[in-house]
Design a protein around this motif. Structure first.
Motif, PDB file in Angstrom:
ATOM      1  N   GLU A  92       0.827  -1.212   0.000  1.00 31.82           N
ATOM      2  CA  GLU A  92       0.000   0.000   0.000  1.00 31.82           C
ATOM      3  C   GLU A  92       0.859   1.259   0.000  1.00 31.82           C
ATOM      4  O   GLU A  92       0.573   2.214  -0.729  1.00 31.82           O
ATOM      5  N   GLN A  93       1.911   1.271   0.813  1.00 26.00           N
ATOM      6  CA  GLN A  93       2.786   2.446   0.867  1.00 26.00           C
ATOM      7  C   GLN A  93       3.519   2.646  -0.455  1.00 26.00           C
ATOM      8  O   GLN A  93       3.710   3.772  -0.914  1.00 26.00           O
ATOM      9  N   SER A  94       3.930   1.568  -1.067  1.00 22.33           N
ATOM     10  CA  SER A  94       4.600   1.646  -2.363  1.00 22.33           C
ATOM     11  C   SER A  94       3.665   2.225  -3.419  1.00 22.33           C
ATOM     12  O   SER A  94       4.071   3.078  -4.217  1.00 22.33           O
ATOM     13  N   ASN A  95       2.421   1.779  -3.423  1.00 24.49           N
ATOM     14  CA  ASN A  95       1.439   2.334  -4.363  1.00 24.49           C
ATOM     15  C   ASN A  95       1.165   3.809  -4.073  1.00 24.49           C
ATOM     16  O   ASN A  95       0.983   4.600  -5.001  1.00 24.49           O
ATOM     17  N   ALA A  96       1.145   4.188  -2.799  1.00 24.37           N
ATOM     18  CA  ALA A  96       0.910   5.585  -2.430  1.00 24.37           C
ATOM     19  C   ALA A  96       2.056   6.478  -2.905  1.00 24.37           C
ATOM     20  O   ALA A  96       1.825   7.596  -3.381  1.00 24.37           O
ATOM     21  N   VAL A  97       3.277   5.990  -2.808  1.00 28.34           N
ATOM     22  CA  VAL A  97       4.431   6.754  -3.287  1.00 28.34           C
ATOM     23  C   VAL A  97       4.332   6.950  -4.798  1.00 28.34           C
ATOM     24  O   VAL A  97       4.564   8.046  -5.317  1.00 28.34           O
ATOM     25  N   TYR A  98       3.962   5.910  -5.508  1.00 33.26           N
ATOM     26  CA  TYR A  98       3.831   6.009  -6.967  1.00 33.26           C
ATOM     27  C   TYR A  98       2.746   7.013  -7.349  1.00 33.26           C
ATOM     28  O   TYR A  98       2.942   7.856  -8.227  1.00 33.26           O
ATOM     29  N   ILE A 145       9.572   5.253 -12.833  1.00 34.62           N
ATOM     30  CA  ILE A 145       9.666   3.996 -13.585  1.00 34.62           C
ATOM     31  C   ILE A 145       9.823   2.831 -12.629  1.00 34.62           C
ATOM     32  O   ILE A 145       9.184   1.785 -12.786  1.00 34.62           O
ATOM     33  N   ARG A 146      10.661   2.994 -11.601  1.00 37.88           N
ATOM     34  CA  ARG A 146      10.878   1.907 -10.635  1.00 37.88           C
ATOM     35  C   ARG A 146       9.644   1.677  -9.774  1.00 37.88           C
ATOM     36  O   ARG A 146       9.292   0.551  -9.464  1.00 37.88           O
ATOM     37  N   ALA A 147       8.971   2.757  -9.377  1.00 38.42           N
ATOM     38  CA  ALA A 147       7.825   2.638  -8.476  1.00 38.42           C
ATOM     39  C   ALA A 147       6.570   2.153  -9.197  1.00 38.42           C
ATOM     40  O   ALA A 147       5.568   1.870  -8.547  1.00 38.42           O
ATOM     41  N   LYS A 148       6.630   2.057 -10.510  1.00 36.31           N
ATOM     42  CA  LYS A 148       5.467   1.579 -11.262  1.00 36.31           C
ATOM     43  C   LYS A 148       5.066   0.178 -10.814  1.00 36.31           C
ATOM     44  O   LYS A 148       3.897  -0.164 -10.777  1.00 36.31           O
ATOM     45  N   TYR A 149       6.046  -0.626 -10.463  1.00 37.16           N
ATOM     46  CA  TYR A 149       5.795  -1.976  -9.966  1.00 37.16           C
ATOM     47  C   TYR A 149       5.956  -1.955  -8.451  1.00 37.16           C
ATOM     48  O   TYR A 149       7.036  -1.691  -7.944  1.00 37.16           O
ATOM     49  N   PRO A 150       4.888  -2.230  -7.703  1.00 35.97           N
ATOM     50  CA  PRO A 150       4.951  -2.072  -6.244  1.00 35.97           C
ATOM     51  C   PRO A 150       5.890  -3.079  -5.580  1.00 35.97           C
ATOM     52  O   PRO A 150       6.123  -4.177  -6.091  1.00 35.97           O
ATOM     53  N   LEU A 151       6.425  -2.661  -4.448  1.00 32.91           N
ATOM     54  CA  LEU A 151       7.242  -3.559  -3.636  1.00 32.91           C
ATOM     55  C   LEU A 151       6.324  -4.507  -2.879  1.00 32.91           C
ATOM     56  O   LEU A 151       5.227  -4.124  -2.470  1.00 32.91           O
ATOM     57  N   TYR A 152       6.756  -5.723  -2.690  1.00 30.36           N
ATOM     58  CA  TYR A 152       5.982  -6.658  -1.881  1.00 30.36           C
ATOM     59  C   TYR A 152       6.897  -7.739  -1.336  1.00 30.36           C
ATOM     60  O   TYR A 152       7.953  -8.012  -1.885  1.00 30.36           O
ATOM     61  N   ILE A 153       6.490  -8.315  -0.222  1.00 34.19           N
ATOM     62  CA  ILE A 153       7.210  -9.425   0.397  1.00 34.19           C
ATOM     63  C   ILE A 153       6.697 -10.703  -0.245  1.00 34.19           C
ATOM     64  O   ILE A 153       5.489 -10.884  -0.398  1.00 34.19           O
TER      65      ILE A 153
END
Length: 85
Positions: free
Chosen positions: A15-21, A45-53
């Motif tokens: 969710e935080q990664s999507n919010a940053v994007y 470009i990097r944040a287009k794909y969200p981070l996840y565990i």
């Protein structure tokens, strides 16, 4: 309990990664200096794909994954109880 905590943390990170994007896309980056805009575009470009565990680099740990694991576990337990009883 551990699975719930990992999935909850994974959900927060995603969710935080999507919010940053979304925040970067809402910026008026075209009004910035060229060097700052270039750096921001690379981040976008990097944040287009969200981070996840992930679990074993196979599937992401999110609350949807936790619900699926829980449903499968309950299904297996009920199957074993009906076969045993």
């Amino acid at each position: 309990m551990n699975t719930f905590l990992y999935c909850g943390a994974g959900e927060l990170i995603t969710e935080q990664s999507n919010a940053v994007y979304r925040a970067m896309c809402d910026l008026e980056w075209y009004k910035l200096k060229s060097s700052k805009a270039r750096n921001l575009i690379l981040l976008m470009i990097r944040a287009k794909y969200p981070l996840y565990i992930t679990a074993g680099k196979i599937f992401p740990l999110t609350m949807a994954t936790f619900c699926n694991i829980l449903k499968s576990s309950i299904g297996y337990i009920s199957f074993l109880l009906t076969k045993h009883g």
